[in-house]
Design a protein around this motif. Sequence first.
Motif, PDB file in Angstrom:
ATOM      1  N   TYR A  59       2.627   7.712  -3.373  1.00  0.00           N
ATOM      2  CA  TYR A  59       2.415   6.659  -4.360  1.00  0.00           C
ATOM      3  C   TYR A  59       1.034   6.777  -4.978  1.00  0.00           C
ATOM      4  O   TYR A  59       0.094   7.259  -4.352  1.00  0.00           O
ATOM      5  CB  TYR A  59       2.516   5.271  -3.710  1.00  0.00           C
ATOM      6  CG  TYR A  59       3.851   4.992  -3.089  1.00  0.00           C
ATOM      7  CD1 TYR A  59       4.977   4.806  -3.879  1.00  0.00           C
ATOM      8  CD2 TYR A  59       3.985   4.922  -1.712  1.00  0.00           C
ATOM      9  CE1 TYR A  59       6.211   4.544  -3.299  1.00  0.00           C
ATOM     10  CE2 TYR A  59       5.212   4.665  -1.129  1.00  0.00           C
ATOM     11  CZ  TYR A  59       6.320   4.474  -1.925  1.00  0.00           C
ATOM     12  OH  TYR A  59       7.534   4.228  -1.364  1.00  0.00           O
ATOM     13  N   HIS A  60       0.934   6.285  -6.170  1.00  0.00           N
ATOM     14  CA  HIS A  60      -0.383   6.113  -6.758  1.00  0.00           C
ATOM     15  C   HIS A  60      -1.129   5.018  -5.999  1.00  0.00           C
ATOM     16  O   HIS A  60      -0.532   4.235  -5.256  1.00  0.00           O
ATOM     17  CB  HIS A  60      -0.255   5.705  -8.231  1.00  0.00           C
ATOM     18  CG  HIS A  60       0.167   6.826  -9.137  1.00  0.00           C
ATOM     19  ND1 HIS A  60      -0.619   7.928  -9.366  1.00  0.00           N
ATOM     20  CD2 HIS A  60       1.292   7.008  -9.867  1.00  0.00           C
ATOM     21  CE1 HIS A  60       0.006   8.752 -10.198  1.00  0.00           C
ATOM     22  NE2 HIS A  60       1.166   8.217 -10.512  1.00  0.00           N
ATOM     23  N   LEU A  61      -2.429   4.951  -6.228  1.00  0.00           N
ATOM     24  CA  LEU A  61      -3.238   3.941  -5.558  1.00  0.00           C
ATOM     25  C   LEU A  61      -2.645   2.553  -5.806  1.00  0.00           C
ATOM     26  O   LEU A  61      -2.261   2.223  -6.922  1.00  0.00           O
ATOM     27  CB  LEU A  61      -4.672   3.978  -6.085  1.00  0.00           C
ATOM     28  CG  LEU A  61      -5.517   5.161  -5.630  1.00  0.00           C
ATOM     29  CD1 LEU A  61      -6.890   5.127  -6.297  1.00  0.00           C
ATOM     30  CD2 LEU A  61      -5.667   5.142  -4.122  1.00  0.00           C
ATOM     31  N   GLY A  62      -2.605   1.776  -4.782  1.00  0.00           N
ATOM     32  CA  GLY A  62      -2.019   0.443  -4.887  1.00  0.00           C
ATOM     33  C   GLY A  62      -0.573   0.408  -4.439  1.00  0.00           C
ATOM     34  O   GLY A  62      -0.054  -0.653  -4.142  1.00  0.00           O
ATOM     35  N   GLY A  63       0.068   1.552  -4.419  1.00  0.00           N
ATOM     36  CA  GLY A  63       1.426   1.614  -3.906  1.00  0.00           C
ATOM     37  C   GLY A  63       2.479   1.068  -4.845  1.00  0.00           C
ATOM     38  O   GLY A  63       3.629   0.888  -4.461  1.00  0.00           O
ATOM     39  N   SER A 111       0.817  -1.210   0.000  1.00  0.00           N
ATOM     40  CA  SER A 111       0.000   0.000   0.000  1.00  0.00           C
ATOM     41  C   SER A 111       0.848   1.256   0.000  1.00  0.00           C
ATOM     42  O   SER A 111       0.341   2.335  -0.310  1.00  0.00           O
ATOM     43  CB  SER A 111      -0.923   0.010   1.223  1.00  0.00           C
ATOM     44  OG  SER A 111      -0.163   0.022   2.415  1.00  0.00           O
ATOM     45  N   GLY A 112       2.116   1.124   0.345  1.00  0.00           N
ATOM     46  CA  GLY A 112       2.981   2.279   0.260  1.00  0.00           C
ATOM     47  C   GLY A 112       2.824   3.272   1.384  1.00  0.00           C
ATOM     48  O   GLY A 112       3.383   4.363   1.329  1.00  0.00           O
ATOM     49  N   LEU A 150       0.228  12.561  -1.512  1.00  0.00           N
ATOM     50  CA  LEU A 150       0.509  11.132  -1.653  1.00  0.00           C
ATOM     51  C   LEU A 150       1.913  10.952  -2.190  1.00  0.00           C
ATOM     52  O   LEU A 150       2.407  11.782  -2.958  1.00  0.00           O
ATOM     53  CB  LEU A 150      -0.464  10.471  -2.633  1.00  0.00           C
ATOM     54  CG  LEU A 150      -1.903  10.267  -2.207  1.00  0.00           C
ATOM     55  CD1 LEU A 150      -2.679   9.624  -3.346  1.00  0.00           C
ATOM     56  CD2 LEU A 150      -1.968   9.373  -0.978  1.00  0.00           C
TER      57      LEU A 150
END
Lengths: 292, 855
Positions: free
Chosen positions: B297-301, B271-272, B295
Amino acid sequence: MALMLLLPVLLPGCSPSTLAEEWQLDRLRLLAIRADPAEPQPGETVTFTSLSYVPGDVDWTAVWLACVAGSATGCAFDPSVLDDLGDLSTMSPEEQAAAFAALQAAGFIGFEPMLSPTWAVPSDALDGLTADETLEGLSGTVQVSLTTADDTELVLKDVPVSLAPTPNHNPDIGAFAVDDATLVLGAALTVSAGQSYDLKATLADGALETYTYRTQDGVDEERTEEVSWRWYTDDGRLESTDFGFSSTDDTPSEDVITWTPDAAGDAVVHAVVLDGRGGMGWWSVAATVTGG
Amino acid sequence: MTLLLLFLSLLMSPALAQDGPVAPDAAAELPPLVKDPALIEFVPAPYPAEAQAAGISASVHLLISVDATGAVTGVQVLTPAGHGFDEAAVTAASAFRFTPAEDASGPVAVDIEFDYGFTLAPAEAAAPAEQPITLEGELREMATQVPVQGAHIRATRDGVQVGEATSDSAGRFEMRGVEPGSVRLLAVHPGHQDGEAAVEVTAGEVTHVTVWLRSLGYHDGLVATYDKERPPEVTRRTLSMTEIRQVPGTFGDPVRVIQSLPGAARAPFSSGLLVLRGANPEDSNVYVDGVEVPLIYHLGGFRSILNPNFIDSVDYLPGTYGTHYGRSTGGVVDIKTTSKYPDRPETSWRTDFLDSGAYVHGRIGKKIGFAAGVRKSYLDLLLKAVLNGTGAYAAPRWFDYQAKVESLDSGSDQLSAFVFGFQDDLIVRFGDGSEDQLGTHYSSHRLVLRYAHPLSDTLKLEIQPAFGVDGTRFGFGSLFTFDESKLLVDLRGSLQWKPTTHVGVSVGLDGEASREGYSIAVGSVPVDGDNALSESEPFATEAGVWQFTPDPYVEGTLRPLHDADRLALILGARLDLLVRSDVKVAAAADPRFAGRFEVFKGGTLKAGTGLYNEPPQGIDVYFGGDAGFERAWASELGWEQKIGPAISADVTGFYRWMDQLNVSSGFGEAPGSTDGAASGVGRAYGMEVMLRHALVDRFFGWVSYTLSHSERNDTPDDPAGWYDYEFDQTHILTAVAGYRLPLDFEFSGRFQYVTGNPYTPYDGGLYYMDSGRYYGFPSANTNSARMPAYNALDLRISKLFTFTHWQIECFADVLNAYNRKNPEFIRYNYDYTDHEYITGLPIIPSLGFEARVNL
């Protein structure tokens, strides 16, 4: 950040689970409670019937309590009465009656299998409310503790208490069909293991009630009950396209599910309907499952 | 027989370490190099008589320290050759001259690895003087087409030398008196493989030839190496891009490598989330060029929010950082973007199973550099193709962009503009094939302007305004929608004064004004939330808050010893101010101290302590009640030891006390009974150990180990109220190793072992019949159980193909190589009487490539 946190919640939801499903009857369960009347007035007496699942031929007890939170009487249970109860099975009828009286005085309304649950709604339950408020009423709470030697099921059930001019009634299931063939209530059903059957439960005429609701803005709205269905079995599996993300139902008065029994022998299937206002009904089918 | 010296070097390739004098400002950033050093004066070494007599050739691997003027200040032998070669090479290399390396602040000292080669060769024929030019040419580097300066070119015919030259700054060379006919050219240059060309010299003409040399270090974007920290941060880990790119499990993303460093807890499901030294993820800030972004990271990491090519360095500050940074009680990650602009525009295209992206950078004229990148994901489309009809899934979809222009007229005013942003959506596909975005949308955009002006030789002014807008939308059809937006204006300004190498003072302002607002619309919500039979009505609400945090700071650096590098003491203070539109005003002061002392050569003692205050974050902005600043007092004490030219060790102990925590809503904090009150406390303490081998002789790697404990107490008056923090991980062990194989293959691996996260177990549940749900009975002891430990091995192999005008690198990553089923979450059955683990990512092979073309 919020969505980063959301992702781990959503992704696992897509992975298959090996845990028991809620429709699987494999342990002590109390599936439904029906109060009659479904929406009593103060001073009325309510009788309760329940649908439970007790695996095996074992002894069980069900302790029932009821009260109206927020009422003048309130919810004050005296659990010590259970400690002083003694062994009901060895008591004389007179001693049992005295024990039951003590239980009821302490807020207990049933002690099954010896004492069926019956609740006399306190006559002062709605005292202190305005006339408008009594139309909406208060919510009585019934607590049931279903126990065997190995397991316990704790259940809460709300029973609305009001002076509503159109009080709620329990919904009744009027028809039950297997693969579109109508099944008479109590009739025997024989099915084959490994084969799938479409089971359909249909509400009785008039079971879907319309009632008046006064919004917080003081506007009266005519509303129709939004029922929900639950199915249970102790053999095989139940599958429905409505499980999961279903949000609309074009035919709220009926529900269809696919049942695939997998073990020969006796089996049960229960369909339970809830009207969202505290009313409940059910239809149980005892089936003989033959070898595939 | 005469002697020919071949000088082969890994110049500027594996590990170029900035060293020596620190940058003038006390809040030194340790920026990446913008100009590589170049060898301008090569000194031939005498061939050792013993070796000559024995006919032995050899190569000596050296580490050459070059100061900010280009002079050689030290030479160490990394790989000896014996037979007198080592002494000869050291003597000769000590007399080399280089053009100085430069970072954004000007010339800096660096360390360079160098192979000094000795080869026996046939006798040379002296080139006749005053002959006409008959052969000319130019040397260029393959792929980049950059002119190669200082190369030695020999022309031979039948093994006899007929000409000799050295390339100039434009890569050009000339030879006189080469007779017509076939000759063979051999070009030799540090940092490049030998280049050869066959040339037919034509009578009566000047024959022209282009010789292409292949670099020995294409990958080596120059970022100072790990652990060459500079004050004010006690622990600043700046990573070499060479190492970063090869760390498996990062998908080649430089930012993800911080998950392999000490002090960073492992985030579940990739998930980052940033959990640094036991701090709440919301309490660690992420910056891009000093501007905070929501953020990392983008979604999902899987990916950071910036194109990897846009990243020059990643500063990882898990502990006691300077007053330049604020509004956080945890750690800091500061991503520095590129300031390298090649003379010829260079483009690249990268594709793997997650996304594809394009990048271009170059110069407009000589004084303006530019860079631009764009990237788009398609993981959702791949999942749709793979899983079509087999069930539901949720997948992220993202897009990001970056563009930057910068003046390159060093020595005068510097001006740059940088715009970047991203958009993320969460795509949910249902079992029936329908698809919905769940209304989920996350976007962020920033415009960053920077102006630097030298007021005098000792005084420098920097101003950096930034503007941004963030948006979040989450919903479920008409049932529920949540919108949140944030407008912000940042202003950073600093005045840096450095009258001598022993004293520096920086005064600055780190201000942010923002307006955060949300709206919620629910199609139907129970009028009485405590009653399952309650009637429902539509519900909508909205709110907004203005927040202003104009934080001034000051920081002074003192280097009292004659050798200014030996001892550095940094004392600073930051004033945290909070003014909110809901008439909330708060102020706090953050004194901070850090120091480093080189007790003996290679052994450095480091220490730091300071206060850190943080205004409300996340939903605390709206629902934090009277919560003002959350506060942390962080301290650390450590020792760094250089064990050899390539090996170093670092042991750091840390302690972080946290108080004024809003216990009601912070992620990772258990819901407290004191709703909205900032009454919670916490503590995190532990030890970090890192043993590192820098990229020398083809190998790099490190072993990092963190032993720590992080706790919270929502009821400080109750000594029994302490519970393990949600991401408390007692042991975090990471081993990373990479090896550069022949033929431009590179292979690397990463192994991780991490203690499982704590959780609060449930023991059965209560069936609330009217809602049809069971409500679990949580244990009275918060986070009293732990998930099983995590372990996984990630592998990566890459191969670089180089052609005259372009390159392509193909790579394969294998995540979780032995397909370990690591429990990540716990899932209970319907009545909380049974549970199972949701395991993390299975073995995931990923193929990809990156192509680079010089226009």
